[in-house]
Design an enzyme around this catalytic site. Structure first.
Site, short mmCIF file in Angstrom:
data_model
loop_
_atom_site.label_atom_id
_atom_site.label_comp_id
_atom_site.label_asym_id
_atom_site.label_seq_id
_atom_site.Cartn_x
_atom_site.Cartn_y
_atom_site.Cartn_z
N GLU A 42 7.24 -24.24 -39.54
CA GLU A 42 7.47 -25.32 -40.51
C GLU A 42 6.87 -26.63 -40.00
O GLU A 42 6.29 -27.40 -40.77
CB GLU A 42 8.96 -25.50 -40.80
CG GLU A 42 9.62 -24.30 -41.49
CD GLU A 42 8.89 -23.83 -42.73
OE1 GLU A 42 8.29 -24.68 -43.43
OE2 GLU A 42 8.89 -22.63 -43.00
N PRO A 92 8.12 -20.10 -71.33
CA PRO A 92 9.54 -19.86 -71.54
C PRO A 92 10.39 -21.03 -71.04
O PRO A 92 10.07 -21.62 -70.01
CB PRO A 92 9.83 -18.61 -70.71
CG PRO A 92 8.51 -18.02 -70.39
CD PRO A 92 7.50 -19.09 -70.45
N GLY A 93 11.41 -21.34 -71.78
CA GLY A 93 12.37 -22.34 -71.32
C GLY A 93 11.99 -23.78 -71.58
O GLY A 93 12.65 -24.69 -71.10
N GLY A 102 11.99 -25.17 -74.53
CA GLY A 102 12.76 -25.71 -75.65
C GLY A 102 12.23 -25.35 -77.02
O GLY A 102 12.49 -26.08 -77.98
P1 ADP Z 1 12.43 -21.36 -75.10
O1 ADP Z 1 12.85 -20.92 -76.45
O2 ADP Z 1 11.24 -22.28 -75.13
O3 ADP Z 1 12.24 -20.27 -74.13
P2 ADP Z 1 14.98 -22.60 -75.16
O4 ADP Z 1 14.81 -23.45 -76.35
O5 ADP Z 1 15.74 -21.35 -75.36
O6 ADP Z 1 13.58 -22.26 -74.50
O7 ADP Z 1 15.62 -23.48 -73.99
C1 ADP Z 1 16.68 -23.02 -73.23
C2 ADP Z 1 17.60 -24.15 -72.86
O8 ADP Z 1 16.96 -25.06 -71.99
C3 ADP Z 1 18.03 -24.97 -74.04
O9 ADP Z 1 19.16 -24.44 -74.62
C4 ADP Z 1 18.30 -26.34 -73.43
O10 ADP Z 1 19.58 -26.40 -72.89
C5 ADP Z 1 17.32 -26.40 -72.30
N1 ADP Z 1 16.11 -27.11 -72.70
C6 ADP Z 1 14.86 -26.59 -72.75
N2 ADP Z 1 13.97 -27.50 -73.12
C7 ADP Z 1 14.65 -28.66 -73.33
C8 ADP Z 1 14.26 -29.97 -73.76
N3 ADP Z 1 12.99 -30.26 -74.03
N4 ADP Z 1 15.23 -30.89 -73.87
C9 ADP Z 1 16.50 -30.58 -73.59
N5 ADP Z 1 16.92 -29.38 -73.20
C10 ADP Z 1 16.02 -28.40 -73.06
ZN ZN Z 2 5.01 -21.11 -44.25
#
Ligand code: ADP
Ligand code: ZN
Ligand code: MG
Length: 617
Positions: A422, A202-203, A205
């Site tokens: 720590e 996830p996240g 792109g």
């Molecule tokens: P996924 O669909 O893989 O879960 P998203 O495409 O929805 O992730 O990404 C969420 C946000 O994170 C995007 O709108 C962007 O702002 C940022 N992001 C994620 N990957 C990238 C990337 N490779 N380059 C630039 N921005 C990114």
């Molecule tokens: Zn610790």
């Protein structure tokens, strides 16, 4: 077929008008007319106060004689069908008549026959429309609406907006070219992939990449999430799929994007509790993908982070025959993503984004976008017009460990324990060879539960980890507790997180990485969803499982003892680092390392000390 939407508005309009007319009618009636009782009426007749009487079917409308210049207001009373009334009327001298409106046969016909029919048709259709929708029979128009909602003509994203995913972009460039000029490919007889599946955590792109493909190709973008297809009523999802493809074909060339496809694409046989609706939807999707002609220029993109649960039928050639891996970005990729997101953020020239990239191993694009934004917010909070390095560093910590919790006051005793804990982590990390350098140690509590933390930064990104490195990492993790034991002869709850992580590492050394003599290179666990939490399932007998536990335990015991021994050998150094932490709350890497270096000189080589002493004297 009539247009459901327009009809609905029409019906609402007609009903509204009828209602308003009725309302006005009664209002006017009430304002100009007054109800009186029948005996008042008879009295008035006897007193000859009435000018005119109209006898209607169920009421008698009375116009009184004008008295003392008062405004004439008609009155009415119920028609009692009183036979003696005629004589009274005659006697009173009022004009009287029964109500006989001029008859107009055409008007009558319209009023009594046509109008009710029209009203019934309208009402009937309205009711049918509602029932249709409830029963799911009206999917044609209903499904259409949803798909339309998601069709974008311009996504506004291009490949420029996606950073650090060069391989993924490369595979998608071809699709863009195909959408630009399909003729070039069909001429030579090439069949283009009908679909590509974007796979990654996830996240990273995936959604962004799909939008960028549409943006680059300048074609419409139909986007639906897998869960949009899963409806309450059986058949709705399938109808929606059908509908989506019909619309897409009309608009070709275009892109259909199905986000989180695992919601419908789940393997059909792994799940004993079958979900008819999902299965139907999936079947419909499969048959649509087979059915449509890719030379028209419809490309299907889909995204998922759980490829292993997808139905194999989806992945066979002719459907999603391309898979594009969108994995976590590496050091360079993170730098590039940070750069993309700081395009529109004012930063001082001195900011070093690659430093930030270094400290964010494992972060995905969405995290990095978030870090840049948090840094900008922090700059504003501190009344600055530009983002500084410090803002970015703080944002990284905030995303990784939570906000500083300034109002949590630790008692002096607890603060000492945290400081030693720590210091223990940090010192072990400095004393062992196969560990990343310490970047920062802090005992400021954080909102995510940590009372302090030690941040290590690898000098370079690593893709392979050796057995020795894993072992040393575990030792560092157990060093916190070891320090508490040595200094206070006490165990506290503060090591829970360390214990969890250390155990996980030790276990995977045994069961996944084949790093023990006992099990050699036998696979005992397999990772199930490697793009999500990476959880694993055991595939061995119960006796072996118990043996795995034994091995894991012995690794942990060995590390724990090693940590204790190292700290005991350097007890003075541990103490001085902890005291420094208590005083300053935060030590940066260099401060810490210089303390370690000087401490080492003192403890490790007494001869050297003696030599200095001699020289001085
Ligand atoms: P996924 O669909 O893989 O879960 P998203 O495409 O929805 O992730 O990404 C969420 C946000 O994170 C995007 O709108 C962007 O702002 C940022 N992001 C994620 N990957 C990238 C990337 N490779 N380059 C630039 N921005 C990114
Ligand atoms: Zn610790
Ligand atoms: Mg997404």
């Amino acid at each position: 077929m009539f247009n459901n939407k327009r009809f609905k508005y029409g019906a609402v309009y007609v009903v509204g008008v009828i209602f308003i007319v009725l309302l006005l009618n009664t209002l006017i009636m009430n304002a100009t007319s007054e109800q009186i009782s029948y005996n008042t009426f008879v009295d008035m007749l006897k007193e000859k106060k009435i000018e005119k009487v109209i006898i209607q079917k169920d009421r008698i409308v009375i116009t009184p004689k004008e008295a003392d210049g008062q405004r004439k207001k008609t009155m009415y009373t119920g028609n009692m069908k009183d036979p003696s009334i005629a004589a009274l009327l005659q006697e009173s001298g009022a004009q009287y008549n029964t109500d006989m409106p001029e008859t107009n046969p055409i008007m009558d016909f319209v009023l009594y026959w046509i109008a009710p029919v029209i009203i019934f048709i309208f009402l009937g259709r309205l009711v049918l429309g509602i029932m249709d929708r409830r029963a799911g029979g009206g999917v044609m128009s209903f499904g259409k609406n949803t798909a339309k909602l998601y069709a974008e003509n311009k996504t506004g994203k291009t490949f420029e907006d996606v950073a650090g995913q060069e391989e993924a972009k490369e595979s998608l460039v071809e699709i863009v070219d195909f959408l630009h000029n399909p003729g070039k490919y069909t001429e030579i007889g090439a069949k283009l992939p009908k679909g590509a599946l974007l796979i990654g955590p996830p996240g990273t792109g995936k959604t962004l990449l799909a939008k960028a493909v549409a943006g680059e190709a300048k074609v419409p973008f139909f986007s639906l999430s897998g869960s949009d297809f899963v409806e309450m009523f059986v058949g709705m999802g399938a109808a929606r799929v059908r509908d989506l493809f019909r619309q897409a074909e009309d608009k070709a060339p275009c892109i259909i994007f199905i986000d989180e496809i695992d919601a419908i694409g789940k393997s059909r046989d792994t799940n004993p509790s079958t979900n008819d609706e999902r299965e139907q939807t999936l079947n419909q999707l499969l048959s649509e993908m087979d059915g449509f002609d890719s030379s028209k220029g419809v490309v299907i993109l889909a995204a998922t982070n759980r490829p292993e649960i997808l139905d194999k039928a989806l992945l066979r050639p002719g459907r999603f025959d391309r898979t594009v891996i969108v994995d976590r970005p590496d050091l360079k990729g993170r730098g590039a993503i940070l750069k993309v997101h700081s395009r529109d953020v004012k930063m001082v020239d001195a900011v070093n984004l690659s430093e930030i990239a270094k400290s964010t191993a494992g972060a995905v694009g969405a995290d990095l976008a978030n870090i840049v934004n948090e840094a900008a917010l922090r700059a504003v909070k501190n009344n600055r017009r530009m983002v500084e390095q410090e803002d970015l560093e703080d944002a990284v910590e905030m995303i990784m460990a939570g906000k500083e919790k300034k109002d949590r006051i630790l008692s002096p005793k607890e603060k000492r324990i945290v400081a030693f804990h720590e210091a223990g982590h940090a010192l072990i990390s400095a004393l062992l060879e196969n560990t990343a350098p310490v970047h920062k140690i802090t005992i400021v509590p954080r909102t995510m539960g940590a009372l302090g933390y030690t941040m290590q930064l690898p000098a370079e990104e690593k893709y392979l980890v050796s057995r020795e490195e894993m072992f040393d990492q575990i030792t560092v993790l157990l060093g916190g507790r070891a320090a508490e034991e040595i200094e206070f002869n006490l165990v506290s709850t503060g090591a829970a997180n360390d214990i969890e992580k250390a155990t996980e590492s030790a276990r995977s050394m045994v069961s996944i990485y084949g790093m023990t003599d006992r099990f050699d290179m036998m696979a005992l666990e397999s990772v199930r969803n490697r793009y999500l939490d990476g959880s694993a399932v055991l595939n061995c007998s119960e006796t072996t499982a118990a043996a795995i536990d034994d091995e894991t335990l012995s690794i942990i015991k060995e590390s724990h003892n090693k940590a204790k021994k190292l700290l005991l050998d350097n007890r003075e150094l541990l103490k001085s680092i902890a005291e420094a932490l208590i005083e300053k709350e935060t030590l940066i890497g260099e401060e810490f390392m210089s303390m370690v270096e000087s401490g080492r000189l003192r403890t490790k080589s007494p001869a050297y000390d003696a030599q200095i002493g001699e020289n001085l004297s």
